[in-house]
Design a protein around this motif. Structure first.
Motif, PDB file in Angstrom:
ATOM      1  N   SER A 166      38.354  -1.730  52.394  1.00 30.90           N
ATOM      2  CA  SER A 166      39.620  -0.976  52.133  1.00 30.90           C
ATOM      3  C   SER A 166      40.200  -0.167  53.394  1.00 30.90           C
ATOM      4  O   SER A 166      39.679  -0.047  54.145  1.00 30.90           O
ATOM      5  CB  SER A 166      39.420  -0.332  50.810  1.00 30.90           C
ATOM      6  OG  SER A 166      38.728   0.976  50.999  1.00 30.90           O
ATOM      7  N   ALA A 167      41.480   0.361  52.909  1.00 38.79           N
ATOM      8  CA  ALA A 167      42.092   1.250  54.057  1.00 38.79           C
ATOM      9  C   ALA A 167      41.354   2.388  54.248  1.00 38.79           C
ATOM     10  O   ALA A 167      40.907   2.708  55.377  1.00 38.79           O
ATOM     11  CB  ALA A 167      43.716   1.396  53.457  1.00 38.79           C
ATOM     12  N   VAL A 174      39.067   4.041  57.306  1.00 34.52           N
ATOM     13  CA  VAL A 174      39.144   5.152  58.177  1.00 34.52           C
ATOM     14  C   VAL A 174      37.917   5.925  58.049  1.00 34.52           C
ATOM     15  O   VAL A 174      37.395   6.508  58.986  1.00 34.52           O
ATOM     16  CB  VAL A 174      40.315   5.844  57.452  1.00 34.52           C
ATOM     17  CG1 VAL A 174      40.281   7.402  58.074  1.00 34.52           C
ATOM     18  CG2 VAL A 174      41.616   5.165  57.535  1.00 34.52           C
ATOM     19  N   THR A 175      37.198   5.964  56.744  1.00 29.58           N
ATOM     20  CA  THR A 175      35.854   6.516  56.722  1.00 29.58           C
ATOM     21  C   THR A 175      34.798   5.716  57.778  1.00 29.58           C
ATOM     22  O   THR A 175      33.929   6.705  58.266  1.00 29.58           O
ATOM     23  CB  THR A 175      35.112   6.426  55.429  1.00 29.58           C
ATOM     24  OG1 THR A 175      35.189   5.098  55.023  1.00 29.58           O
ATOM     25  CG2 THR A 175      35.959   7.242  54.452  1.00 29.58           C
ATOM     26  N   PHE A 176      34.916   4.649  58.049  1.00 31.09           N
ATOM     27  CA  PHE A 176      33.936   4.125  59.246  1.00 31.09           C
ATOM     28  C   PHE A 176      34.256   4.770  60.205  1.00 31.09           C
ATOM     29  O   PHE A 176      33.115   5.031  61.003  1.00 31.09           O
ATOM     30  CB  PHE A 176      34.785   2.369  59.171  1.00 31.09           C
ATOM     31  CG  PHE A 176      34.018   1.640  60.460  1.00 31.09           C
ATOM     32  CD1 PHE A 176      32.746   0.956  60.148  1.00 31.09           C
ATOM     33  CD2 PHE A 176      34.357   1.766  61.424  1.00 31.09           C
ATOM     34  CE1 PHE A 176      32.463   0.097  61.102  1.00 31.09           C
ATOM     35  CE2 PHE A 176      33.975   0.862  62.569  1.00 31.09           C
ATOM     36  CZ  PHE A 176      32.923   0.138  62.353  1.00 31.09           C
ATOM     37  N   VAL A 229      47.304   2.914  47.137  1.00 28.20           N
ATOM     38  CA  VAL A 229      47.557   1.910  48.233  1.00 28.20           C
ATOM     39  C   VAL A 229      46.254   2.028  49.256  1.00 28.20           C
ATOM     40  O   VAL A 229      45.814   1.103  49.504  1.00 28.20           O
ATOM     41  CB  VAL A 229      48.807   2.485  49.115  1.00 28.20           C
ATOM     42  CG1 VAL A 229      48.635   1.671  50.343  1.00 28.20           C
ATOM     43  CG2 VAL A 229      49.867   2.508  48.274  1.00 28.20           C
ATOM     44  N   ILE A 230      45.490   3.044  49.248  1.00 31.62           N
ATOM     45  CA  ILE A 230      44.378   3.311  50.226  1.00 31.62           C
ATOM     46  C   ILE A 230      43.261   2.568  49.676  1.00 31.62           C
ATOM     47  O   ILE A 230      42.333   2.433  50.472  1.00 31.62           O
ATOM     48  CB  ILE A 230      44.090   4.986  50.369  1.00 31.62           C
ATOM     49  CG1 ILE A 230      43.603   5.467  49.114  1.00 31.62           C
ATOM     50  CG2 ILE A 230      45.170   5.721  51.011  1.00 31.62           C
ATOM     51  CD1 ILE A 230      43.110   6.861  49.409  1.00 31.62           C
ATOM     52  N   HIS A 231      43.265   2.053  48.521  1.00 32.15           N
ATOM     53  CA  HIS A 231      42.089   1.267  47.917  1.00 32.15           C
ATOM     54  C   HIS A 231      42.380  -0.194  48.319  1.00 32.15           C
ATOM     55  O   HIS A 231      41.257  -0.891  47.950  1.00 32.15           O
ATOM     56  CB  HIS A 231      41.460   1.596  46.731  1.00 32.15           C
ATOM     57  CG  HIS A 231      41.417   3.044  46.439  1.00 32.15           C
ATOM     58  ND1 HIS A 231      40.091   3.561  47.101  1.00 32.15           N
ATOM     59  CD2 HIS A 231      42.012   4.112  45.612  1.00 32.15           C
ATOM     60  CE1 HIS A 231      40.149   4.842  46.534  1.00 32.15           C
ATOM     61  NE2 HIS A 231      41.189   5.338  45.948  1.00 32.15           N
ATOM     62  N   ARG A 271      49.487  -1.353  57.659  1.00 30.74           N
ATOM     63  CA  ARG A 271      48.228  -1.569  58.463  1.00 30.74           C
ATOM     64  C   ARG A 271      47.966  -0.857  59.604  1.00 30.74           C
ATOM     65  O   ARG A 271      47.000  -0.051  60.139  1.00 30.74           O
ATOM     66  CB  ARG A 271      47.859  -3.058  58.944  1.00 30.74           C
ATOM     67  CG  ARG A 271      47.682  -3.893  57.672  1.00 30.74           C
ATOM     68  CD  ARG A 271      47.313  -5.468  58.223  1.00 30.74           C
ATOM     69  NE  ARG A 271      47.894  -6.355  57.151  1.00 30.74           N
ATOM     70  CZ  ARG A 271      48.005  -7.866  57.282  1.00 30.74           C
ATOM     71  NH1 ARG A 271      47.511  -8.204  58.320  1.00 30.74           N
ATOM     72  NH2 ARG A 271      48.158  -8.366  56.278  1.00 30.74           N
ATOM     73  N   GLN A 272      49.156  -0.666  60.428  1.00 30.90           N
ATOM     74  CA  GLN A 272      49.265  -0.114  61.839  1.00 30.90           C
ATOM     75  C   GLN A 272      49.061   1.258  61.464  1.00 30.90           C
ATOM     76  O   GLN A 272      48.564   2.228  62.127  1.00 30.90           O
ATOM     77  CB  GLN A 272      50.515  -0.157  62.420  1.00 30.90           C
ATOM     78  CG  GLN A 272      50.400   0.160  63.881  1.00 30.90           C
ATOM     79  CD  GLN A 272      49.331  -0.510  64.841  1.00 30.90           C
ATOM     80  OE1 GLN A 272      48.025  -0.045  64.393  1.00 30.90           O
ATOM     81  NE2 GLN A 272      49.447  -1.389  65.632  1.00 30.90           N
TER      82      GLN A 272
END
Lengths: 278, 303
Positions: free
Chosen positions: B95-96, B100-102, B133-135, B146-147
């Protein structure tokens, strides 16, 4: 009336109709045995009254299925075991051979996929080994392993390894370099990159290979068990043929189909679980 | 030479041209970037912008020359140099938020899960992504979203140098504008050093402190370093009224349209340093300029 039903409902109705028609035609096509009173003297003298072996009607098969499925796990000696026990033996062989194949094929496929040199070096061997019918390995396996049980598992192993190996290598080699670059710019180590980026990226291709493999393994186990004998659904089919019990043969053919379908459905679910849209 | 925060020294890139010879993309390129500076590199396709970017990111090796950051030579990719790729490069199975957590987890390996998620959400909200949205998976997001996720991932890692490889190249003009504003906003709150590639002149003027102009390849070089003498904070609508805007823009257009070609293919000896160009019309505007001085005289003629 049909217009108000969904496509699925209409398809289900059609399936049931086709099944009913098929069973009726089959039932009607079986010639009835003549009763003893209707025979002429000559026929009785020449043994014409003895029941002829023929294809059983579906009603017999259904009765057989009911009888077998109501007590699937009985065990009355080596030649008389319940269908559940036989399926259990077959599943055990398939799953252990399959698991061993996965343990070899997926890591090896990873290495082959990561290294173009390894891919090219091993490719000729894979291409030669892959088209060999798994049963052709049986005599060699029996001689080397000296154990029919393990030989059957080996045959499953050798037949399920190729689709998994090739698909894993193909999937890993095809992982987009952008995603690998993301891992590199985040300073992930080789192992972490393999597990957090390459494995999920290649998972759909790998699971497709696993699904093909389990299908092949289930096809092969029946033939392998006919050869090694003793237990299992393949042996059961052959044993009932020797008993000339065609009702049981037809029943077990249907059971093989249903179990194969369930195995495939399990991998289809796994496939949906790892799928992603780019 | 090494006074700069980031210094590129005698960078040369050659590729085999497929006929046994070599193709020199650029040769002896030298330039520097200061800490906290926003530098944009402009040039035609094929002049080696992306090659420079990949070398800075550590994803490619130069044939010759070195890149030094903070006095140390750059080799291989590092978390100190974050990259936003043109094609977003989000992992499509995450997910979005997980994308980011990656990044955050890779940067701060000892953080708890809760802290990683909290930090990631903060950065996502900075680029205007909040709530459900972030999920969503990247495939369920628009190109602009996405960007944004990609930008949030890069900023959340606090790299010493942020590399943007044509980040808005695949977006439509309207979305591009909004995200440029967001980039300016999120950049304004940090002391982030940014090095960005673009094709878009207006985008370069809006965002950059300095624009590096590249001539066409082969033997491309960074010919000029144009200072953007428009004070910050800038807005897309505000800068066009600034007296320097069109002067700078015309200079850039002329360079890309004519001089980039005229200067190309020249094999030059020694380190190639860009010539600094400073265009500032405001100095004249502050002085009593010719127009008001003329007015009384004209009036005098009339009377």
């Amino acid at each position: 009336m049909l217009g108000t039903l969904s496509v699925n409902q209409r398809a289900a109705i059609l399936s049931i109709v086709l099944l009913a028609v098929g069973l009726l035609v089959w039932e009607a096509a079986i010639p009835a045995q003549k009763a003893a009173e209707d025979l002429t003297e000559y026929e009785r003298l020449t043994g014409g009254g003895a029941p002829k072996a023929g294809i059983p009607p579906p009603s017999d098969v259904i009765a057989k299925a009911w009888e077998q499925l109501s007590d699937p796990f009985y065990d009355a000696g080596p030649n008389d075991k319940g269908i559940g026990i036989q399926i259990g033996y077959s599943l055990f062989r398939v799953l252990s051979g399959y698991a061993a194949a996965a343990l070899v094929a997926i890591p090896l496929g990873f290495l082959i996929g990561m290294s173009p040199v390894a891919y090219r070096a091993l490719n000729p061997f894979i291409q030669v080994m892959r088209p060999i019918s798994p049963l052709a390995w049986m005599p060699l396996a029996l001689f080397v392993i000296q154990d029919s049980e393990l030989s059957a598992i080996f045959v499953i192993f050798i037949c399920s390894i190729w689709p998994m190996l090739l698909n894993t290598a193909f999937g890993v080699a095809g992982v987009r370099s952008d995603w690998v670059n993301v891992a590199r710019t985040h300073e992930l180590g080789h192992l972490k990159t393999a597990f957090t980026v390459i494995l999920p990226a290649a998972a759909p291709t790998i699971v497709t290979g696993m699904r093909i493999s389990i299908g092949i393994a289930w096809l092969v186990i029946v033939a392998a068990e006919m050869l090694v004998g003793g237990t299992g659904i393949g042996y059961y089919v052959w044993n009932e043929w020797n008993n000339l019990d065609l009702t049981s043969v037809i029943f077990s053919i249907l059971v093989i189909g249903v179990v194969g379908m369930l195995l495939d459905a399990a991998f289809a679910a796994l496939q949906r679980g790892v799928a992603y849209v780019e | 030479m090494s006074k700069h925060f980031l210094s590129i020294e005698n960078l040369t890139q050659r590729f085999p041209d497929g006929q046994g010879g070599t193709l020199t993309v650029f040769e002896n390129a030298c330039f520097g970037v200061e800490k906290g500076e926003f530098v944009v590199i402009l040039g035609h396709s094929g002049c080696g912008k992306s090659t420079i970017m990949n070398i800075l990111a550590g994803l490619a090796e130069p044939t010759e020359g070195v890149v030094k950051m903070d006095g140390f030579e750059v080799s291989g990719p590092s978390l100190d140099r974050g990259v936003v790729f043109q094609n977003y490069s989000l992992l499509p199975w995450l997910s979005a938020l997980s994308n980011v957590t990656f990044g955050v987890r890779a940067r701060y390996r000892d953080w708890t899960k809760a802290r990683v998620i909290e930090e990631s959400k903060t950065y996502l909200s900075m680029v205007g992504l909040e709530g459900d949205v972030i999920h969503r998976k990247p495939s369920q997001l628009s190109g602009g979203m996405r960007q944004r996720v990609s930008i949030a991932r890069a900023f959340a890692n606090h790299p010493k140098l942020l590399l943007l490889d044509e980040p808005f190249g695949a977006l439509d003009a309207l979305t591009r504008g909004t995200i440029q504003d967001e980039l300016l906003k999120i950049w304004g709150g940090t002391e982030q050093t940014v090095f960005m590639i673009t094709h878009d002149i207006d985008e370069a003027i809006l965002l950059a402190d300095r624009i590096l102009l590249m001539t066409n390849g082969p033997f491309a070089r960074v010919a000029e370093s144009v200072e953007i003498t428009i004070p910050r904070p800038r807005t897309r609508t505000g800068i066009v009224d600034h007296p320097n805007y069109y002067a700078i823009r015309n200079h850039l257009v002329h360079f890309l349209g004519e001089r980039s070609k005229a200067l190309s293919g020249q094999k030059a000896e020694g380190p190639q340093r860009p010539e600094t160009v400073r265009i500032d019309r405001t100095e004249r505007a502050v002085d009593p300029d010719p127009a008001p001085a003329d007015t009384p005289r004209l009036r005098a003629v009339n009377t």
